[in-house]
Design a protein around this motif. Structure first.
Motif, PDB file in Angstrom:
ATOM      1  N   MET A 267     -25.176   5.803 -18.665  1.00  0.00           N
ATOM      2  CA  MET A 267     -25.086   4.355 -18.545  1.00  0.00           C
ATOM      3  C   MET A 267     -23.638   3.926 -18.716  1.00  0.00           C
ATOM      4  O   MET A 267     -22.978   4.330 -19.658  1.00  0.00           O
ATOM      5  CB  MET A 267     -25.942   3.741 -19.640  1.00  0.00           C
ATOM      6  N   ASN A 270     -20.344  -2.637 -18.733  1.00  0.00           N
ATOM      7  CA  ASN A 270     -19.857  -3.739 -17.909  1.00  0.00           C
ATOM      8  C   ASN A 270     -18.372  -3.956 -18.170  1.00  0.00           C
ATOM      9  O   ASN A 270     -17.867  -3.577 -19.223  1.00  0.00           O
ATOM     10  CB  ASN A 270     -20.611  -5.026 -18.256  1.00  0.00           C
TER      11      ASN A 270
ATOM     12  N   GLY B 279     -21.612 -10.039 -19.045  1.00  0.00           N
ATOM     13  CA  GLY B 279     -22.418  -9.895 -20.250  1.00  0.00           C
ATOM     14  C   GLY B 279     -22.215  -8.538 -20.887  1.00  0.00           C
ATOM     15  O   GLY B 279     -21.570  -7.660 -20.327  1.00  0.00           O
ATOM     16  N   PRO B 280     -22.773  -8.389 -22.084  1.00  0.00           N
ATOM     17  CA  PRO B 280     -22.639  -7.100 -22.757  1.00  0.00           C
ATOM     18  C   PRO B 280     -23.486  -6.026 -22.072  1.00  0.00           C
ATOM     19  O   PRO B 280     -24.399  -6.348 -21.313  1.00  0.00           O
ATOM     20  CB  PRO B 280     -23.150  -7.389 -24.172  1.00  0.00           C
ATOM     21  N   SER B 281     -23.164  -4.794 -22.358  1.00  0.00           N
ATOM     22  CA  SER B 281     -23.847  -3.681 -21.690  1.00  0.00           C
ATOM     23  C   SER B 281     -24.976  -3.103 -22.529  1.00  0.00           C
ATOM     24  O   SER B 281     -25.638  -2.175 -22.099  1.00  0.00           O
ATOM     25  CB  SER B 281     -22.854  -2.560 -21.403  1.00  0.00           C
ATOM     26  N   PHE B 282     -25.152  -3.641 -23.733  1.00  0.00           N
ATOM     27  CA  PHE B 282     -26.222  -3.072 -24.559  1.00  0.00           C
ATOM     28  C   PHE B 282     -27.471  -3.931 -24.460  1.00  0.00           C
ATOM     29  O   PHE B 282     -27.413  -5.095 -24.037  1.00  0.00           O
ATOM     30  CB  PHE B 282     -25.775  -2.948 -26.019  1.00  0.00           C
ATOM     31  N   TRP B 292     -27.159   1.509 -25.826  1.00  0.00           N
ATOM     32  CA  TRP B 292     -25.844   1.221 -25.271  1.00  0.00           C
ATOM     33  C   TRP B 292     -25.185   2.517 -24.788  1.00  0.00           C
ATOM     34  O   TRP B 292     -25.178   3.499 -25.528  1.00  0.00           O
ATOM     35  CB  TRP B 292     -24.947   0.575 -26.330  1.00  0.00           C
ATOM     36  N   ALA B 293     -24.671   2.471 -23.574  1.00  0.00           N
ATOM     37  CA  ALA B 293     -23.970   3.633 -23.008  1.00  0.00           C
ATOM     38  C   ALA B 293     -24.808   4.883 -23.285  1.00  0.00           C
ATOM     39  O   ALA B 293     -25.954   4.951 -22.847  1.00  0.00           O
ATOM     40  CB  ALA B 293     -22.568   3.750 -23.570  1.00  0.00           C
ATOM     41  N   GLU B 400     -19.828  -5.268 -28.238  1.00  0.00           N
ATOM     42  CA  GLU B 400     -18.959  -4.252 -27.655  1.00  0.00           C
ATOM     43  C   GLU B 400     -17.526  -4.606 -27.982  1.00  0.00           C
ATOM     44  O   GLU B 400     -17.124  -5.767 -27.949  1.00  0.00           O
ATOM     45  CB  GLU B 400     -19.141  -4.205 -26.141  1.00  0.00           C
TER      46      GLU B 400
END
Lengths: 709, 709
Positions: A267, A270, B279-282, B292-293, B400
Motif C-alpha cells: 500500500m 497519498n 487525505g491521509p493514507s491510513f 497504514w502502508a 501521517e
C-alpha cells in the motif's frame, strides 16, 4: 606486509568491486564491444577500457563534474559575477581565477615540475577583525589559503587577492599528505586497469572488465614501510587472494526505482508535503547570511568540511538584541574503521574529510526528496586540481521544517476546573547537505529552533561496503562470530564498522571568552535520621581549568551536563549565561589507543574536548590526513593542557555509531540518525518562546490534489 | 516523622500552591466576593470556597469532565451505540453500564458501605484465543476487569458481561492501593480547605484563599507509620513551615498566548503545514484497527496506560503476508523522584500510571497544534468512580508525518561517471497522546516507519514543580549546590528531578516464542604478527537463558545490541529473524536501591528486563501502586529468574531523563524528547523499502494562502 600495502595502494579489492558490480551491472550503458583480451591492454582502448570508471586521467575534473550536474532547478544561479559581501564569504569564481593567475607567475609554479592544487579556499580574516566588522564596513582584505603539491612536496600558501602577494607558510615536519584531488581519485580508479597483470587477475575470476569498477580507497598508515612516499595513482605490487570466492549474483541488488517490480499488495501513501503557500519565512542576504525567526548566521559550503556555520546569533526576546552563540561550527573530521583485520580489509579506516573532502563528495541534492518543497539551494564554488573554479550546484539546502511536533504545551487537569490548553507547534530551520563518500551517504543537518536550541544531526544511508565469501548460508559457518560481519545474502558479508563524526564548535556565548563547566549529577546520601529519604541527586559544578579537565567520556551511571558559560555575564537572578551540549545516542571507539588507526583517529578517544582557540587547530585529524601518523590530532593538542578558563574556547564533540550490518541494510541502507544539541541553559531570562503563536485554521494553506488543480 | 506524613497527606505544600498561584492569579474568573474570614469555614461557602479548585466532592466526575471537554471537532462521534468488533476492543458505554448494573446487585455492593470503582476495563481474553481469532469469527466472550474499593478493602472482580457472572479474585497480601479515582483527586484538593486551621496558615502568609489551589500529591511510602491506612481526602495533621519565605511575584508567569505582549522585533514564521489534499493514507476499521502502508495494529485508549498498541503486524514485501511483530505494547509505569530530601519535598516520587492513571490524565488534544491537519482523533470511554461511563474526547490522535527527512538515499560519486541519485522521502505514521499529570505534560508517540521500525518517543513539557525560597539572587546563596535545584526567578527554585518511563513490550516476532540475544560488541586483540591492526571489534551473541541474563544496564564502553529473535525461523541465508531494541539518549536511576522510593521504583534499576509472559505481570510498579512498598514490581518478578529462551517473552524498556532545571524552563518548559526504536534485524530478507516511490512535483498538492483561497 609489503603485499598488503600494495593491495591497499591499488585501492582495489574484490569486495569493493563486487558491491559496485551489483549495482552497476544493469546500467543502460552500451560500451563498445571488445574482446576480453583486448581489454587487458587498456591504455590503447581508453576511455572505455576503464569500463564503469569512464574517465581518463584529466586535467579538468570540473568538466567531469559539470557533466554530472544538471542543475535540478532551471533557474540556475550564474556565479560568474558573484562578489563577496561578508568577510567570511567563500572565494568567488573570479577570486579563484585571480589566485590561479597570481600563482602561475609565482616561482614555485613557474618550473616545469608537475603541480596540483589540493585546496583553494578563503583564508578567513582574524577572528577579532571579523567580530568588529559590521555590514556597511568596507570588506576586509581578501586572501586565499592554498594547499599545493609541487614536485612531490606539499606547500601551504597565503595569496593576497588584491595585492597579489604570496606568503609561503612552513608546513613543518608533518607526516601525511593533503586531501586527494578529484583527479587523484579518478586517476587511481583508472590506474589499475592500465596494468595487464592486474586485469588478468580480474578476468581469471570470470569477471568481465567492463563490469569492473575500482574505487580510490585511502590506505591509512601502518608503519615505517609506508612512510615518505605518497601511495596513489600507480601500481606498485599486486596481491591476488581469495580467487576461489564465487562472485555474488546481481539479482535484487539494483536499488533504482526504475528497476523495482511493484507488488500490488504494497500500500502506498497519498501525496504528503510540507506546504508554505506564503513562502518560506527565512531570507538569505548576500548569498550567505541566513536570517530566520530569532536566528541569524553565515553559511557557506566548504570542500573539506561540507558546510560551515559562522557567527550564529539569536535574538533575545526581551531586549531584542542579537546575542552571540557560536563563532564557527563544522564537521571537522570523520573516522570510519572497519573491523576486519585480514588482508584486504584491515586498512579500511577512512577519514573522509581529510582524505576525500567531505564537501567535495557532497553531490547535488534532489529537490522534493532530499529537501522538501520551498527549500533554498546553495551552490558550492570550488577549485579543481589545476586551480580552475567549478560549481557544485545545489550542494546545500535550507528549509523550514514542521514535523507535527510540539514546541511546548500544557493542559490543566480537570480536577482544577481550569479550561486551559495551550499548545505551540514546533517549526524549525534546517541546513542540510549530503556527502556521498563512495558507498556511504552522510546527511548532515543543522537545525535551528526558536527556543534557541541548535540540533546537529547526522544520518547514515547509502550502500554497505561488503565482502565476498564462499558461504551461502550461516549453517555452513563454523564460527559465525569470525565472519567479521553478517551474511547478508549468498556470498556477501556486511563487515562490522564504526562511524565517528567530530564537530568543531567555536562557542562564543555572549562574547568570546567562555568557560567549560561539567555539572556532575552525583548521588548524595542523607545523614541518618535527617530525612525519610536515604539518597538524592545533587548537581555539582566543576569549572575546567585546563584542557585535560575537559577530556570527557560519557558515563550513564556518573552523568553530567556540559555547559559552556560566559563567567562574566549573569542572568538577573545570578546564573552564568550558557549553552550546554546535550548528547543523544552515541558510540565510543573501543580500539586500542596504540592501534595505528586509532592513533590517527585519536580525536575519538573522548566524546568531548575543549581547547583554547587557535586558528591552526581546526582539523581534528590534522591538516594533512592522508597517510598521516597521528602526531597532529586534537588528542595531541589537548595533551598540552593549556588553560581554558574564561578564554576563547573551542568545544569538540564526537558523534559515534557502531554498525553491525543486517539484511535490511542490503542492497541499500535505510537512514540511521543520531544527533546532539547545543541548548541554552540560563542564557535567556525565561522561556524564550512564550510569544510564538499557536496554529489556527484560518491561517493554514488551502490545498488541492495536483490532478484537480 | 509524623508531621511529615501529614504534610504529604494534605497534598498541599506552599511550593505547589505557588506555582499554581503564578498561573492562575490572572484568570478571568469572577468569584463571589467573600471576606477572608468567611472563607475560613469553607464548608458553608462551597463551591467557591475551594477557590480555583471549584468542584465539590461529587459523585459524577464525568460531569465535571464533560464541562471541560468541548469537543474540538463539531462532528463529535456519538459513542452510545458503539459495539465491540475485535476481542481487544475496549468496553463500550453500554458494556460499562451493564457492568454497573450487574455489580449493583452483587453482594459486595448491596450493603450500605461506601464503594468506588477505581478501574473498569476490558478483561482481555487469553492471548492464545486472541491469536486464533480472525475477522468474521464471532466475538470472544466479553468480560470486564474491575478494581473496586468497598468498605475500606480493595477487590479485583471479573464480570462476565453476557452471563452476568462475577468472579472475585484474590488480591493477596499486596501493599498499596488502587489508582486514585478522579473523585479522590478532586476531594483531596478540596479537603484541606474545609479545615479552618489549615486555611489560617494560608492567610497568615498573606495569600488570599481565593488565589490558592491544592493538588492531590501522592505520598509514596516511607515506613511502617504509614502502613495499613489509605491516606487521602482527610486532614490528619498540619505541618506549617517556611512561613518567612516570601510569595514570588506573578509577573511574567502567565504562559497563555492571550497574555503575551508581542515584541514587534520578533520575527514570526509564515504558515506552514503538513498537507495531504487526497487525505491521509491510513484507515481505522471498526474504530480501533489502524491500517497504514505496510502496517496494521489495534489501538485503544486505556485509563491507566494511556494508549495500548496490540497485534502490530508488518507486511513482508516479498510474500505480501502480514507478519507478527508485537502482541501488546504500552506505557506500564512512570517514576518521577524529586531530589530534595527536606520536609515538604522528600516524598515527591510520583508513579503517574499507577497512582494517577496516565490515561485518566490525558486531556483532549488541540487540533493543528498537538497534531497536524488530517489527524484522526480517537476518544477514550472510561468509567467514573461510581461506575458510570464517560467520554474523554480526542484523547489520542493518529496522523501521517512527513518532516522533510530522508528514508534512504544514494548518489554516485562523479569519479565513477554514474549519473545515479536515488532518494526517498520518509513518511511515517504517528499515534500520539499527551497526559497532563498535574504540572507536567508527557507526550507519547508511537511512530511506525515503512522500513519496519517502530519509534517510541516521550516528550516532556508543561510546568515545573517549583519551590519557594527567600533568595532573589544566587549571590545570596552560600552553597548554591545545596539549593536542590536552580534559582529560576526571584524566590523560585526549580528542583532537580528524574523521569523514568517504563514500557511493556510483548514482542511476538513471527510467533509468540522468542529468545532475547545480547549481541556484545567486544574488542579483540590480534595475535602479534597476524595483522598490521592491533585490535578490532567483534559481535558476540549471547542468548539469555533466564531472566537474570536479561537484566541489562547500558555501558558506552562495553556496548551491545539487544535482539528479540525467533530462534525457530531463519532468513534464506540462515540468520534468525528478529527485532532489536535500539536505545537513544537515556538516563539511569542513581538512587540507593534501599531508598524507599527506589524500592518502589526498582523497575528502573535496569534499562532492559525480559520476563516470561504472564498475564498478571503488566504493571512494572505493581498492580496497586499508591502507598505500595515495592514487593510487587518487575524487579521482584525478574528475581525469580525464570527460563526465557524460546518462550513467549516480554521486553521491558525504561527511558530516563535527568532534569536540572534552567531559566528557560520557566514559566513553561520547551519540550524535551527522547526515544528508543524497535527495529527489524534480519527480519526481512533485504531492504524492505526499495519499492517506495520518490516524490515528484506533479503529485504534490497545489496550495494557496488561506486569505486568497
Amino acid at each position: 606486509m609489503e603485499s598488503r600495502n600494495i593491495l591497499r595502494f591499488l585501492a582495489i579489492s574484490l569486495s569493493v568491486s563486487l558491491v559496485l558490480f551489483f549495482t552497476w551491472v544493469h546500467l543502460p550503458y552500451a560500451p563498445q564491444p571488445n574482446t576480453t583480451t583486448d581489454l587487458l591492454y587498456c591504455s590503447t582502448n581508453s576511455p572505455w577500457c576503464t569500463s564503469k570508471n569512464r574517465f581518463q586521467p584529466i586535467n579538468k575534473p570540473s568538466t567531469a563534474d559539470n557533466i554530472l550536474e544538471k542543475p535540478p532547478n532551471p533557474k540556475h544561479h550564474n556565479h560568474e559575477s558573484d562578489t563577496p559581501h561578508h568577510p567570511l564569504d567563500p572565494l568567488t569564481i573570479s577570486e579563484i581565477n585571480r589566485v590561479r593567475t597570481i600563482l602561475k607567475s609565482h616561482a614555485l609554479f613557474r618550473s616545469s615540475s608537475p603541480f596540483a592544487f589540493h585546496s583553494v579556499v578563503l583564508e578567513e580574516p582574524d577572528k577579532t577583525l571579523v567580530l568588529q566588522w559590521k555590514k556597511g564596513d568596507s570588506l576586509l582584505p581578501r586572501k586565499a589559503a592554498v594547499v599545493a603539491r609541487v614536485a612531490g612536496k606539499s606547500h601551504l600558501l597565503t595569496v593576497d587577492i588584491t595585492t597579489g602577494e604570496v606568503a609561503v607558510q612552513e608546513t613543518g615536519s608533518r607526516s601525511g599528505y593533503p586531501t586527494m584531488t578529484i583527479e587523484d581519485m579518478t586517476s587511481s580508479t583508472w590506474a589499475p586497469l592500465s596494468n595487464a597483470d592486474f586485469n588478468r587477475t580480474i578476468i581469471e575470476r570470470g569477471v568481465d572488465l567492463q563490469d569492473l569498477a575500482c574505487l580510490p580507497i585511502s590506505l591509512g598508515w601502518f608503519g615505517e614501510s609506508e612512510e615518505n612516499r605518497r601511495l596513489i595513482k600507480e601500481v606498485v605490487e599486486i596481491s591476488d587472494k581469495g580467487k576461489g570466492i564465487p562472485i555474488p549474483k546481481a539479482a535484487n541488488t539494483d536499488y533504482r526505482y526504475s528497476a523495482q517490480k511493484i507488488n500490488p499488495e504494497m500500500m502506498f501513501v497519498n501525496p504528503i508535503s510540507i506546504e508554505q503557500p506564503k513562502g518560506p519565512s527565512f531570507t538569505v542576504e548576500d548569498e550567505h547570511l541566513v536570517k530566520w525567526a530569532n536566528w541569524e548566521f553565515h553559511l557557506k559550503p566548504d570542500p573539506r568540511a561540507g558546510v560551515i556555520v559562522s557567527r550564529a546569533k539569536v535574538r533575545d526576546p526581551d531586549s531584542g538584541e542579537m546575542r552571540n552563540v557560536m563563532y564557527k561550527g563544522f564537521t571537522s573530521e570523520l573516522f570510519v574503521p572497519y573491523m576486519d583485520p585480514t588482508d584486504a580489509w584491515y586498512f579500511k579506516t577512512y577519514m573522509d574529510a581529510g582524505e576525500y573532502g567531505f564537501g567535495l563528495q557532497a553531490m547535488p541534492l534532489d529537490p522534493l526528496n532530499d529537501c522538501p518543497r520551498n527549500a533554498y539551494y546553495m551552490d558550492g564554488v570550488f577549485a579543481a586540481g589545476d586551480g580552475t573554479p567549478y560549481v557544485r550546484s545545489h550542494m546545500v539546502c535550507v528549509f523550514e521544517r514542521y514535523a507535527g511536533d510540539i514546541g511546548w504545551r500544557h493542559s490543566e487537569s480537570p480536577i482544577t476546573g481550569m479550561e486551559i490548553r495551550e499548545v505551540r507547534p514546533k517549526v524549525t530551520l534546517v541546513v542540510r547537505m549530503a556527502a556521498s563518500v563512495a558507498n556511504y551517504d552522510y546527511i548532515v543537518d543543522w537545525e535551528f529552533q526558536t527556543d534557541g536550541l541548535i540540533r546537529i544531526k547526522v544520518g547514515l544511508s547509502g550502500i554497505l561496503m561488503v565482502k565476498g565469501t564462499s558461504y551461502v548460508n550461516t549453517n555452513q559457518v563454523p564460527g559465525q562470530q569470525n565472519l567479521y560481519g553478517t551474511l547478508l545474502s549468498e556470498n556477501v558479508i556486511g563487515v562490522i564498522h564504526d562511524h565517528y563524526i567530530t564537530f568543531y564548535l567555536d562557542m562564543d556565548v555572549d562574547g568570546s571568552d567562555n568557560s567549560f563547566v561539567e555539572v556532575n549529577i552525583k548521588k548524595q546520601k542523607t545523614p541518618p535520621g535527617e530525612s525519610p529519604r536515604r539518597s538524592y541527586l545533587k548537581a555539582i559544578r566543576n569549572v575546567a581549568k585546563t584542557e585535560k579537565d575537559a577530556q570527557i567520556q560519557f558515563k550513564l551511571y556518573d552523568p553530567s551536563e556540559f555547559h559552556v558559560v560566559n563567567p562574566m555575564k549573569r542572568t538577573r537572578v545570578g546564573n552564568p549565561v550558557g549553552y550546554k551540549v546535550v548528547p543523544a545516542g552515541t558510540a565510543a571507539s573501543l580500539l586500542d589507543h596504540d592501534d595505528p588507526p586509532q592513533k590517527r583517529g585519536a580525536f575519538t578517544n573522548n566524546q568531548i574536548w575543549v581547547t583554547p582557540y587557535n586558528r591552526s587547530e581546526q582539523w581534528a585529524g590534522g591538516l594533512f590526513v592522508y597517510q598521516s601518523q597521528g602526531e597532529d590530532t586534537l588528542a595531541v593538542w589537548s595533551e598540552r593542557d593549556r588553560p581554558i578558563e574564561n578564554k576563547d574556547i573551542v568545544l569538540w564533540y564526537t558523534l559515534g555509531f557502531h554498525h553491525v550490518p543486517c539484511q535490511e541494510d542490503f542492497p541499500i541502507m535505510p537512514t540511521v540518525s543520531s544527533s546532539f544539541d547545543l541548548k541554552p541553559v540560563n542564557f535567556f531570562e525565561s522561556n524564550p518562546i512564550l510569544r510564538i503563536p499557536p496554529n489556527v485554521e484560518k491561517d493554514l494553506p488551502v490545498c488541492k490534489p495536483a490532478a484537480s488543480a
